[in-house]
Design an enzyme around this catalytic site. Structure first.
Site, short mmCIF file in Angstrom:
data_model
loop_
_atom_site.label_atom_id
_atom_site.label_comp_id
_atom_site.label_asym_id
_atom_site.label_seq_id
_atom_site.Cartn_x
_atom_site.Cartn_y
_atom_site.Cartn_z
N ARG A 160 -9.85 -9.85 35.16
CA ARG A 160 -10.76 -9.13 34.24
C ARG A 160 -9.97 -8.21 33.34
O ARG A 160 -10.27 -8.05 32.18
CB ARG A 160 -11.80 -8.36 35.04
CG ARG A 160 -12.99 -9.17 35.47
CD ARG A 160 -12.68 -10.36 36.35
NE ARG A 160 -13.91 -10.93 36.87
CZ ARG A 160 -14.46 -10.55 38.03
NH1 ARG A 160 -13.85 -9.66 38.81
NH2 ARG A 160 -15.59 -11.08 38.43
N ASP A 189 -10.24 -15.91 37.35
CA ASP A 189 -11.66 -15.55 37.33
C ASP A 189 -12.16 -15.80 35.92
O ASP A 189 -11.43 -16.33 35.07
CB ASP A 189 -11.85 -14.09 37.76
CG ASP A 189 -13.22 -13.86 38.41
OD1 ASP A 189 -14.23 -14.19 37.79
OD2 ASP A 189 -13.26 -13.34 39.55
N HIS A 270 -16.74 -18.78 39.31
CA HIS A 270 -15.88 -17.74 38.71
C HIS A 270 -14.64 -18.36 38.04
O HIS A 270 -13.53 -17.85 38.22
CB HIS A 270 -15.41 -16.76 39.79
CG HIS A 270 -16.42 -15.67 40.08
ND1 HIS A 270 -16.69 -14.67 39.19
CD2 HIS A 270 -17.22 -15.45 41.15
CE1 HIS A 270 -17.61 -13.85 39.71
NE2 HIS A 270 -17.95 -14.31 40.89
N GLU A 333 -20.43 -16.15 44.86
CA GLU A 333 -21.31 -16.06 43.69
C GLU A 333 -21.29 -17.32 42.82
O GLU A 333 -21.22 -17.24 41.60
CB GLU A 333 -20.89 -14.84 42.83
CG GLU A 333 -21.01 -13.53 43.59
CD GLU A 333 -20.54 -12.32 42.79
OE1 GLU A 333 -21.21 -11.29 42.89
OE2 GLU A 333 -19.50 -12.39 42.10
N TRP A 399 -17.76 -9.42 52.59
CA TRP A 399 -17.84 -8.43 51.50
C TRP A 399 -19.26 -7.95 51.25
O TRP A 399 -19.46 -6.81 50.88
CB TRP A 399 -17.22 -8.99 50.21
CG TRP A 399 -18.01 -10.04 49.49
CD1 TRP A 399 -18.06 -11.37 49.77
CD2 TRP A 399 -18.85 -9.85 48.35
NE1 TRP A 399 -18.88 -12.03 48.88
CE2 TRP A 399 -19.37 -11.12 47.99
CE3 TRP A 399 -19.22 -8.74 47.57
CZ2 TRP A 399 -20.24 -11.30 46.92
CZ3 TRP A 399 -20.08 -8.93 46.50
CH2 TRP A 399 -20.58 -10.20 46.18
N TYR A 424 -14.67 -1.14 48.36
CA TYR A 424 -14.61 -1.49 46.94
C TYR A 424 -14.12 -0.29 46.15
O TYR A 424 -14.88 0.57 45.73
CB TYR A 424 -15.97 -2.01 46.46
CG TYR A 424 -16.10 -3.50 46.68
CD1 TYR A 424 -15.73 -4.07 47.90
CD2 TYR A 424 -16.56 -4.35 45.68
CE1 TYR A 424 -15.81 -5.43 48.11
CE2 TYR A 424 -16.64 -5.72 45.89
CZ TYR A 424 -16.27 -6.25 47.10
OH TYR A 424 -16.35 -7.61 47.31
N PHE A 425 -12.80 -0.24 45.93
CA PHE A 425 -12.21 0.93 45.30
C PHE A 425 -12.37 0.91 43.79
O PHE A 425 -11.95 1.85 43.11
CB PHE A 425 -10.73 1.06 45.69
CG PHE A 425 -10.51 1.54 47.11
CD1 PHE A 425 -11.56 1.63 48.01
CD2 PHE A 425 -9.25 1.92 47.54
CE1 PHE A 425 -11.36 2.07 49.31
CE2 PHE A 425 -9.02 2.37 48.84
CZ PHE A 425 -10.08 2.44 49.73
N ASP A 426 -13.00 -0.13 43.24
CA ASP A 426 -13.38 -0.06 41.82
C ASP A 426 -14.61 0.84 41.67
O ASP A 426 -14.91 1.29 40.57
CB ASP A 426 -13.64 -1.44 41.24
CG ASP A 426 -14.55 -2.30 42.10
OD1 ASP A 426 -14.35 -2.32 43.33
OD2 ASP A 426 -15.45 -2.95 41.55
N GLU A 465 -13.15 -5.25 36.41
CA GLU A 465 -14.04 -5.31 35.24
C GLU A 465 -14.03 -3.99 34.48
O GLU A 465 -14.10 -3.95 33.25
CB GLU A 465 -15.49 -5.58 35.68
CG GLU A 465 -15.77 -6.97 36.15
CD GLU A 465 -15.70 -7.04 37.67
OE1 GLU A 465 -14.86 -6.32 38.27
OE2 GLU A 465 -16.48 -7.82 38.25
#
Ligand code: ACM
Ligand code: ZN
Length: 751
Positions: A160, A189, A270, A333, A399, A424-426, A465
């Site tokens: 991303r 991705d 993806h 996904e 996840w 999820y460290f984003d 992202e």
């Protein structure tokens, strides 16, 4: 944390007496005895390769490499017999006068001992060039240590947003310091294909580049709803990729630090980077692209043998680059609607007796499970691989919460835990605070000991992202990575935030010395707005080692040259004081602002009870409060209550209450806004509460120091649709939190 200050000759050296070790060793005892001082006379006697890192470290930071006579002291590394099988990755370390003795069960254990010695030394050992005047002192201690889990990972999304080799090496260095040992590299991705595959050159000549639409978010991040893969010939482009030589270099660099690189080749979803480069890999019946270059489908056609062959070819080249036993195939996904509409996919399902698209996904995953097993590797996939039946050799990465991990462990399968809730460290620090990470336990409740043994470990994920820069990427990782490293390495027993938190803070100067951008919280201030006459003193506090509290008086963000905060900032005229903790490189953390104003509403003329409320109809779904002052109101009324009654009926609207707030006494007032979605409160022109942005009903507060008197109050709220709610409360010096009394609210003549 105690610090000793030693005066030696004319140099002042500061060495921590009980250094901050992260992750916490299984057992450690600091005896307080005479430390071992490493000098150019020290000799290293070693039977392992890992000690080359120790030599290199001293060569770089101290200018000697442990090849002295040894008369004044030796550092001995020796393999402890018969321990590798019983305690892989372990080490035992004793620091005594005259000798440092390290015994280890395996090369990795020796490497972890080197990391512990590194952390026992002053942080100047991280310096890229020799530093003078430091005593390389190791405190007398005895450590016995090894990991709780074998999979201690970090996942980095480079699709991303693209991150260069230098960035990846810096993170690998930090992983090594924290005894993390799996680098999960999310290489492909929808944002772009990042790994050179010689057989399919368009994957990187086309798939690694996208149109710079100029449509970016405030931090410079992309709008991922509008990615157009375009190839490197387009005039405006964003992207990049790793050559096979780059990858070999990274894999070697990681292996040298006992880190395994697990590549992820996402399939069957993806995969926009691939299917735009080679459109024949897509399903049939995919509609035309909405924009040139854009694809409506990012999935491979599971009914197309050519797509399966393509993926086998890609994996064949991938396996040649990555020696890792585990290979990740993604599988999260997947947009199965394309398979539903595709005659080839439907034919595949019929031919193989697959009852739905979940089973088609399992068919694909089973195919690659066999492919990898035949080549001596093991497949890992996101927890969607459980749907439609788990492939026989697959390991599940949980996840979407922990249930995937529980289900897989109950089926006797290996699992790696990485739930969004903690890993999820984003996500922001508000959403996942470091303390929350620290409270995580990778073994879900309710598993039998046999099932719990299937939990290989866990990892944190950095999805990119929303991460446009290296600095932001690091800020999101550190210091949360310290908490996760400890969760994955140290025993669960004895884990206490109150013990970890100061140890973590003491560790931060080491991360600074490594040149990493570390998140710090904003300084604490007494009030966000201060109304004063004459002069006032503004105070702030907080922080830790390696951070200096600095401030500005012109609204700018403090830097390394801004004044250092001492006991308070004296303010004599209206201004904004901006505080931040600034590290040694002059980089500021988040700021706290204090708006300082003079009361100015002495002569407002005759006042009438009640506020004016204006309502507005909004178009679209704004992500912030619009500038209501420039908009035409759809209705106006007079009210003394702040609630939903005034709102207009359509889904998207805004309300503005304006008038005068009369406060009866001088002192500190707290203001609270609860809104779905955003809201803000100003007194005169000072922003006191900022609860803006699209969100559910959350409360935000602000604090203002007010002199007795009248203030222009301006409260604004908007809702972009769906549920809506609003509440405004305040607490006065001698009145608890409650709705604002009607008798305190007025408007001026003509308002
Ligand atoms: C994921 O976050 N989609 C694995
Ligand atoms: Zn298809």
């Amino acid at each position: 944390m105690l610090w000793t200050v030693t005066l030696l000759a004319s140099t002042l050296t500061i060495a921590p007496r009980e250094p901050a070790l992260v992750p916490r060793p299984v057992e450690s005892r600091f005896t307080g005895g005479t430390p071992f001082v490493v000098t150019d006379q020290t000799r290293l006697i070693s039977d392992c390769a890992a000690t080359k890192h120790l030599k290199a470290m001293f060569q770089k930071a101290a200018g000697f490499n442990l090849e002295g006579s040894g008369r004044k002291g030796t550092i001995v590394f020796r393999h402890k017999k018969d321990t590798a099988r019983l305690r892989p990755d372990w080490y035992w370390l004793d620091v005594r006068p005259g000798q440092v003795l390290v015994e280890y069960s395996s090369e990795s254990g020796a490497f972890y001992a080197v990391q512990t010695l590194r952390q026992l030394l002053p942080e100047q050992i991280e310096s890229p060039k020799p530093v003078k005047g430091v005593t390389w002192s190791l405190p007398a201690c005895s450590v016995s240590d090894g990991p709780r889990f074998g999979w201690r990972g970090m996942m980095l999304d480079v699709s991303r947003h693209f991150f260069p080799v230098s960035f990846i090496k810096r993170q690998l260095d930090t992983m090594a310091l924290l005894k993390l040992n799996v680098f999960h590299w999310h290489l492909v991705d929808d944002g772009g294909w990042r790994i050179e595959i010689k057989k399919y050159p368009k994957l990187t000549s086309t798939g690694a580049w996208r149109v710079d639409t100029g449509e970016v978010w405030p931090g410079g991040e992309w709008n991922f709803g509008n990615i157009q893969i375009c190839g490197d010939q387009a005039p405006k482009k964003y992207g990049g990729f790793y050559t096979q030589e780059d990858i070999k270099e990274i894999v070697r660099y990681a292996a040298d630090r006992h880190i395994t690189v697990v590549p992820e080749i996402e399939l069957p979803g993806h995969s926009l980077g691939a299917v735009v480069s080679y459109p024949e890999l897509k399903c049939l019946n995919v509609g035309p692209p909405a924009k040139p270059g854009q694809s409506l489908s990012n999935v491979y056609c599971a009914g197309n043998d050519a797509a399966i062959t393509f993926l086998e070819d890609v994996l064949t080249e991938t396996l040649a680059l990555f020696p890792s036993k585990f290979v990740h195939i993604g599988a999260d996904e997947v947009e199965k609607k394309h398979w539903r509409a595709c005659p080839r996919c439907q034919a595949r399902m019929k031919a193989n007796g697959l009852k739905d698209e979940n089973e088609l996904q399992s068919w694909v995953v089973r195919h690659f499970d066999t492919f990898l097993s035949d080549r001596g590797r093991r497949l890992v996939g996101w927890d969607e691989i459980l749907e439609g039946g788990l492939a026989p050799g697959a390991t599940v990465m949980s996840w979407r919460g922990v249930q995937g991990g529980i289900d897989a462990a109950k089926q006797g399968r290996d699992v790696v835990m990485s739930p969004t809730s903690h890993c999820y460290f984003d996500y922001s620090y508000q959403a996942i605070p470091t303390q929350h990470v620290y409270a995580y336990d990778p073994v879900p409740a309710g598993l039998t000991p046999e099932q719990a043994a299937r939990v290989l470990g866990g990892q944190y994920n950095v999805w990119a992202e929303w991460i446009a820069t290296e600095a932001r990427n690091e800020e999101l990782q550190y210091p949360r990575a310290l908490a996760m490293a400890e969760v994955l390495w140290s025993p669960k027993e004895g884990r206490k935030w109150s013990e970890f938190s100061p140890r973590m803070t003491s560790f931060l100067p080491r991360l600074d010395a490594l040149g990493l951008n570390v998140h710090v919280s904003e300084p604490e201030v007494d009030a966000t707005a201060v109304f004063f006459s004459g002069r006032t003193t503004v105070k702030a506090k907080g922080g830790g080692p390696g951070r200096t509290l600095r401030y500005t008086m012109d609204g700018s963000v403090p830097n390394g040259k801004s004044p250092v905060y001492r006991n308070g900032v004296t303010v004599t005229r209206p201004t904004t004081v901006t505080f931040a903790f600034v590290n040694k490189r002059g980089i500021a953390g988040p700021v706290s602002r204090v708006e300082c104003r003079n009361p100015r509403n002495k002569d407002l003329g005759p006042l009438t009870p009640g506020l004016r409320a204006d309502t507005y109809l909004l178009n679209g779904e704004p992500s912030r409060l619009p500038d209501l002052k420039t908009m035409k109101a759809s209705g106006t009324s007079v009210t003394s209550v702040f609630d939903q009654a005034v709102r207009p009926r359509p889904a998207q609207f805004a309300v503005r209450w304006s008038g005068i707030l009369r406060v009866p006494e001088t002192g500190a007032y707290n203001f609270y806004l609860t809104s779905d979605d955003g809201s803000r409160l100003w007194l005169d022109d000072a922003l006191v509460v900022d609860n803006d942005g699209p969100h559910g009903a959350v409360e935000k507060s602000g604090r203002a120091w007010l002199e007795k008197g009248d203030y222009r109050v301006d409260v604004r709220w908007y809702d972009q649709g769906g549920a809506n709610s609003f509440k405004f409360e305040m607490a006065a010096p001698s009145r608890p939190k409650a709705p604002v009394p009607e008798t305190w609210l007025f408007r001026t003549a003509g308002a």
